[in-house]
Design an enzyme around this catalytic site. Sequence first.
Site, short mmCIF file in Angstrom:
data_model
loop_
_atom_site.label_atom_id
_atom_site.label_comp_id
_atom_site.label_asym_id
_atom_site.label_seq_id
_atom_site.Cartn_x
_atom_site.Cartn_y
_atom_site.Cartn_z
N TYR A 162 0.95 -1.37 0.14
CA TYR A 162 0.03 -0.01 0.01
C TYR A 162 0.94 1.29 0.15
O TYR A 162 0.79 2.17 -0.98
CB TYR A 162 -1.03 0.04 1.15
CG TYR A 162 -1.87 1.22 1.25
CD1 TYR A 162 -2.92 1.46 0.37
CD2 TYR A 162 -1.54 2.26 2.18
CE1 TYR A 162 -3.86 2.50 0.42
CE2 TYR A 162 -2.54 3.32 2.31
CZ TYR A 162 -3.54 3.36 1.65
OH TYR A 162 -4.31 4.68 1.61
N LYS A 166 1.11 4.25 -2.92
CA LYS A 166 0.80 5.69 -2.87
C LYS A 166 1.94 6.72 -3.13
O LYS A 166 1.86 7.54 -3.79
CB LYS A 166 0.16 5.93 -1.34
CG LYS A 166 -1.08 5.23 -1.16
CD LYS A 166 -2.25 5.68 -2.10
CE LYS A 166 -3.60 5.24 -1.68
NZ LYS A 166 -4.76 5.67 -2.73
N1 LIG Z 1 -9.47 5.63 5.29
C1 LIG Z 1 -8.11 6.22 5.76
O1 LIG Z 1 -7.69 6.34 6.52
C2 LIG Z 1 -7.53 6.59 4.31
C3 LIG Z 1 -6.28 7.39 4.60
C4 LIG Z 1 -5.55 7.89 3.43
C5 LIG Z 1 -5.77 7.66 2.07
N2 LIG Z 1 -6.95 6.95 2.02
C6 LIG Z 1 -7.50 6.76 0.41
O2 LIG Z 1 -8.70 7.24 0.48
C7 LIG Z 1 -9.17 6.50 -0.45
C8 LIG Z 1 -10.65 5.76 -0.01
O3 LIG Z 1 -10.68 5.23 0.90
P1 LIG Z 1 -11.56 4.68 1.91
O4 LIG Z 1 -11.10 5.02 3.18
O5 LIG Z 1 -13.09 5.56 1.56
O6 LIG Z 1 -11.86 3.30 1.84
P2 LIG Z 1 -13.13 2.45 1.58
O7 LIG Z 1 -14.29 2.93 2.50
O8 LIG Z 1 -12.72 1.00 1.82
O9 LIG Z 1 -13.63 2.78 0.06
C9 LIG Z 1 -12.90 2.38 -0.86
C10 LIG Z 1 -13.90 2.65 -2.09
O10 LIG Z 1 -13.01 2.35 -3.27
C11 LIG Z 1 -13.86 1.35 -4.07
N3 LIG Z 1 -13.05 0.51 -4.86
C12 LIG Z 1 -12.14 -0.52 -4.49
N4 LIG Z 1 -11.77 -1.17 -5.71
C13 LIG Z 1 -12.21 -0.22 -6.78
C14 LIG Z 1 -12.37 -0.54 -8.18
N5 LIG Z 1 -11.59 -1.63 -8.62
N6 LIG Z 1 -12.98 0.11 -8.87
C15 LIG Z 1 -13.80 0.86 -8.30
N7 LIG Z 1 -13.94 1.31 -7.00
C16 LIG Z 1 -13.18 0.59 -6.25
C17 LIG Z 1 -14.86 0.56 -3.08
O11 LIG Z 1 -15.93 0.00 -3.86
P3 LIG Z 1 -16.57 -1.41 -3.10
O12 LIG Z 1 -17.66 -0.91 -2.01
O13 LIG Z 1 -17.48 -1.84 -4.35
O14 LIG Z 1 -15.50 -2.15 -2.43
C18 LIG Z 1 -15.15 1.90 -2.13
O15 LIG Z 1 -16.16 2.70 -2.57
C19 LIG Z 1 -8.43 5.31 -0.93
O16 LIG Z 1 -7.85 5.68 -2.13
C20 LIG Z 1 -7.56 5.26 0.03
O17 LIG Z 1 -6.11 4.70 -0.08
C21 LIG Z 1 -7.63 6.38 2.95
#
Ligand SMILES: NC(=O)c1ccc[n+]([C@@H]2O[C@H](COP(=O)([O-])OP(=O)(O)OC[C@H]3O[C@@H](n4cnc5c(N)ncnc54)[C@H](OP(=O)(O)O)[C@@H]3O)[C@@H](O)[C@H]2O)c1
Length: 247
Positions: A162, A166
């Site tokens: 991961y 990034k």
């Molecule tokens: N949460 C954190 O602490 C955090 C921190 C830094 C960065 N981020 C980044 O923020 C972004 C969103 O994360 P989140 O925390 O909101 O995670 P999340 O709640 O797990 O949501 C991830 C989203 O991405 C979708 N997804 C995954 N694979 C996909 C694909 N192949 N095509 C289309 N959609 C896809 C998922 O769809 P499904 O529902 O179908 O699985 C879900 O809608 C990510 O890029 C993550 O790396 C998160």
Amino acid sequence: MTQIALITGANKGIGYATARALGELGMTVLLGARDEGRGVAATRELAGLSARYVALDVTDAASVTAAADWVAAEFGRLDVLVNNAGIVRADGAGLPSATTLPTMREVFETNVYGVVTVTNAFLPLLRLAPAARIVNVSSEVGSISSMTDPASPLFALTSVPYPASKAALNMITAMYAKELRDTPIKVNAANPGYTATDFNSHHGFRTPAQAARVCAHLATLPADGPSGLLWGHLITLDGDQNGVLAW
Ligand SMILES: NC(=O)c1ccc[n+]([C@@H]2O[C@H](COP(=O)([O-])OP(=O)(O)OC[C@H]3O[C@@H](n4cnc5c(N)ncnc54)[C@H](OP(=O)(O)O)[C@@H]3O)[C@@H](O)[C@H]2O)c1
């Protein structure tokens, strides 16, 4: 003219909160989701805002092309692209020596190759907008400076797939910004901060709404705003403070 914004992975978490935030700013938001049921349900939750569901699996080139064709036919341009869809995987205890290639490939397919596929498919439509903004949802764990700084709270992290994805996304952001520097298009990487979503079993200490504010800021930068930055939550400062992070 109503702005058109596409958010990938918008059916939950930070993507959904970003769709809501941009919709509340008056944009027409296109909620990209790979599962129709989840995508339609999330779009319905935005009742009162201008929101449409679009089928979009960032790892499926045909799905990405079909989504771009649909946006072209419906709107003829795209003002904001938020590359938000992302996954996290780790092998074993998260040590580099335990890392397997299937895990690396799986994470890179979504977090890295998916962003390039989507961005290149939508770039012709972004060029047709007056001043498009691209937001790549990255992470502070993609900052090599932070991850190797013994004084950083991130120093204890050792997992490869991961963070490496990034870090690659950060470089991708910088290179697109360079290619597009003589256009009105701005390309930046967002650090939403550690946010309570399904991604981390809701252990994050920030809310999706706080994370969405980071994405919305970069999606609405003025003409003299920056391009080619990693910008967002600063873990080293107390509270909800945002700023530029070192790569
Ligand atoms: N949460 C954190 O602490 C955090 C921190 C830094 C960065 N981020 C980044 O923020 C972004 C969103 O994360 P989140 O925390 O909101 O995670 P999340 O709640 O797990 O949501 C991830 C989203 O991405 C979708 N997804 C995954 N694979 C996909 C694909 N192949 N095509 C289309 N959609 C896809 C998922 O769809 P499904 O529902 O179908 O699985 C879900 O809608 C990510 O890029 C993550 O790396 C998160």
